[in-house]
Design an enzyme around this catalytic site. Sequence first.
Site, PDB file in Angstrom:
ATOM      1  N   GLY A  77       8.960 -10.620   0.552  1.00 40.44           N
ATOM      2  CA  GLY A  77      10.118 -10.769   1.434  1.00 40.44           C
ATOM      3  C   GLY A  77       9.890 -11.863   2.461  1.00 40.44           C
ATOM      4  O   GLY A  77      10.106 -11.667   3.660  1.00 40.44           O
ATOM      5  N   SER A  78       9.508 -13.035   1.979  1.00 42.83           N
ATOM      6  CA  SER A  78       8.949 -14.059   2.875  1.00 42.83           C
ATOM      7  C   SER A  78       9.880 -15.233   3.162  1.00 42.83           C
ATOM      8  O   SER A  78       9.438 -16.255   3.662  1.00 42.83           O
ATOM      9  CB  SER A  78       7.656 -14.608   2.248  1.00 42.83           C
ATOM     10  N   ASP A  80      12.829 -14.827   4.988  1.00 45.73           N
ATOM     11  CA  ASP A  80      13.598 -14.545   6.194  1.00 45.73           C
ATOM     12  C   ASP A  80      12.789 -13.626   7.114  1.00 45.73           C
ATOM     13  O   ASP A  80      11.873 -12.929   6.672  1.00 45.73           O
ATOM     14  CB  ASP A  80      14.937 -13.855   5.867  1.00 45.73           C
ATOM     15  N   GLY A  81      13.156 -13.638   8.387  1.00 42.84           N
ATOM     16  CA  GLY A  81      12.675 -12.649   9.329  1.00 42.84           C
ATOM     17  C   GLY A  81      11.169 -12.570   9.483  1.00 42.84           C
ATOM     18  O   GLY A  81      10.453 -13.584   9.559  1.00 42.84           O
ATOM     19  N   GLY A  83       8.791 -11.625   7.397  1.00 46.40           N
ATOM     20  CA  GLY A  83       7.988 -12.173   6.303  1.00 46.40           C
ATOM     21  C   GLY A  83       7.798 -13.671   6.418  1.00 46.40           C
ATOM     22  O   GLY A  83       6.690 -14.192   6.216  1.00 46.40           O
ATOM     23  N   ASP A 128      12.829  -9.948  -7.733  1.00 39.68           N
ATOM     24  CA  ASP A 128      13.779  -9.057  -7.074  1.00 39.68           C
ATOM     25  C   ASP A 128      13.244  -7.630  -7.213  1.00 39.68           C
ATOM     26  O   ASP A 128      13.326  -7.020  -8.273  1.00 39.68           O
ATOM     27  CB  ASP A 128      15.153  -9.179  -7.728  1.00 39.68           C
ATOM     28  N   SER A 208       8.566   0.729  10.291  1.00 41.59           N
ATOM     29  CA  SER A 208       9.678   0.577  11.219  1.00 41.59           C
ATOM     30  C   SER A 208       9.620   1.698  12.245  1.00 41.59           C
ATOM     31  O   SER A 208       9.097   2.785  11.972  1.00 41.59           O
ATOM     32  CB  SER A 208      11.017   0.631  10.470  1.00 41.59           C
ATOM     33  N   TYR A 221      16.489   5.594   4.711  1.00 45.15           N
ATOM     34  CA  TYR A 221      15.712   4.473   5.257  1.00 45.15           C
ATOM     35  C   TYR A 221      14.564   4.977   6.125  1.00 45.15           C
ATOM     36  O   TYR A 221      13.423   4.528   5.987  1.00 45.15           O
ATOM     37  CB  TYR A 221      16.620   3.554   6.069  1.00 45.15           C
ATOM     38  N   LYS A 225      10.363   4.647   5.450  1.00 40.89           N
ATOM     39  CA  LYS A 225       9.430   4.042   6.403  1.00 40.89           C
ATOM     40  C   LYS A 225       8.361   5.037   6.834  1.00 40.89           C
ATOM     41  O   LYS A 225       7.222   4.643   7.131  1.00 40.89           O
ATOM     42  CB  LYS A 225      10.191   3.502   7.610  1.00 40.89           C
TER      43      LYS A 225
END
Length: 454
Positions: A77-78, A80-81, A83, A128, A208, A221, A225
């Site tokens: 997940g690198s 955006d954000g 990552g 994905d 999270s 969710y 986490k």
Amino acid sequence: MIPLNEVSIYTLLRMAFVWQLLSFAVYLVGLLAIATFFFDNFKSVVLIVKSILEPYFQPQLPQTLVEKFGKWAVITGSTDGIGREYAKELAKQGINVVLISRTKEKLIAVTEEIENEFKVKTKWIVADFSKGREVYTHIERELSGIPVGILVNNVGKMYDYPDELSNIPEDTIWDLININVAAVTIMSRMLIPELKKQKRGAIVNISSGSELQPIPYMAVYAATKRYVRCFSQAIERELAEHNITVQCVTPLFLVTKMNQYSDTVMKGGFLIPDVKSFTRSAVFTLGKSAETTGYWTHGLQKWILMVCRQFRMGYQAGGETVSAPSEGPPAARHRVSCPPQESTSLPQSVPLPQNSHPAIMEKLDAIQNAVANVASQMTAVVNRLDSVERQLSLANQFQNSIERTQGTSRSNDSFPAAFQRSVTVSIVDMEIEELRPLIPMSTMEQVQAVEELL
């Protein structure tokens, strides 16, 4: 009873000693409890301070991340954000990076940016994780031959907006499980043999703040986490003997794309840092702390949450009841459902003790009548809503019959369709206008009457 003057000094001293001993034991237990609480909540700070001071006393120990863990890092997940910033921070420290994400164009853009800015080697892999187990064979093949020393399990998925479990699409639930649970598990399992072979390494799992407590309207969710944290704690014990560090990072609110459902969060602030500041702080804790919030204001918020939770648990243990909030997130509050008609009926009478005070019985009867009136009003509301539903159903049948009779498209039947829609809207508007004053006025009058009686 023995007279006071006959009590020996030895007996008095012995009683005083026993009393002092008991008092000391109570104080000691209290101090130990306080110390344990503070250490449990601030142990990451203690470990970071220890790691900072260690080189002054043991200069032979490895200092940089490259020396500690190796020259290659894999980040999921690198693009955006968190990552993306993790990849840049690690590259800044001279570590080559492998970026894994689902969008090829973004991967190419981020790898070029890192290569130009930090002069390190890069590699990108399109995957994905929502597809499930089919993607891991491809990832394993692409990572073959790369001496990976750091794995950052960052890829994650959040709801589009908070909602009840029954309203979440099944595909979304499977995506949450495949991305938030399966990815961290399978990626760790895939690279652990390589880390063992090198006898060093680090696995960073991004959790999270949602895992700190159950969260209604974000049930799946938050549960995924929580899994990340428990999973991290378990494999940390498993891999400790192999000199492999496992770190669980528990950020709270950040200005990231994942939180776009909230305008307040996206504005940022003192308690909501930007991703770059957070990631710089989180990478600093790598190798120094097994659990961290990643940022000092998040650590402060977590400590306050823990104190409140301990207070609430003690409050409940004392016999008090803490009621759940009556309102959920905005998306849930706006969804109003009416119960079936039969569920609104109430018993006509409630048995009261025969020896009750007459005044009390009179007030209880008045309250019971008020509640019965409210139930009657709600029954009327349900009946009127049923009427609206029947009107809409008849209107739809009328529309379908026109289309079947004429055999033309809706665009060629503009006048009957427009007439039908106008009739439907008029009927519904009339019903709503009649219902609008019914609920609040009657209910508020009954509530005020009950309050006056009390």
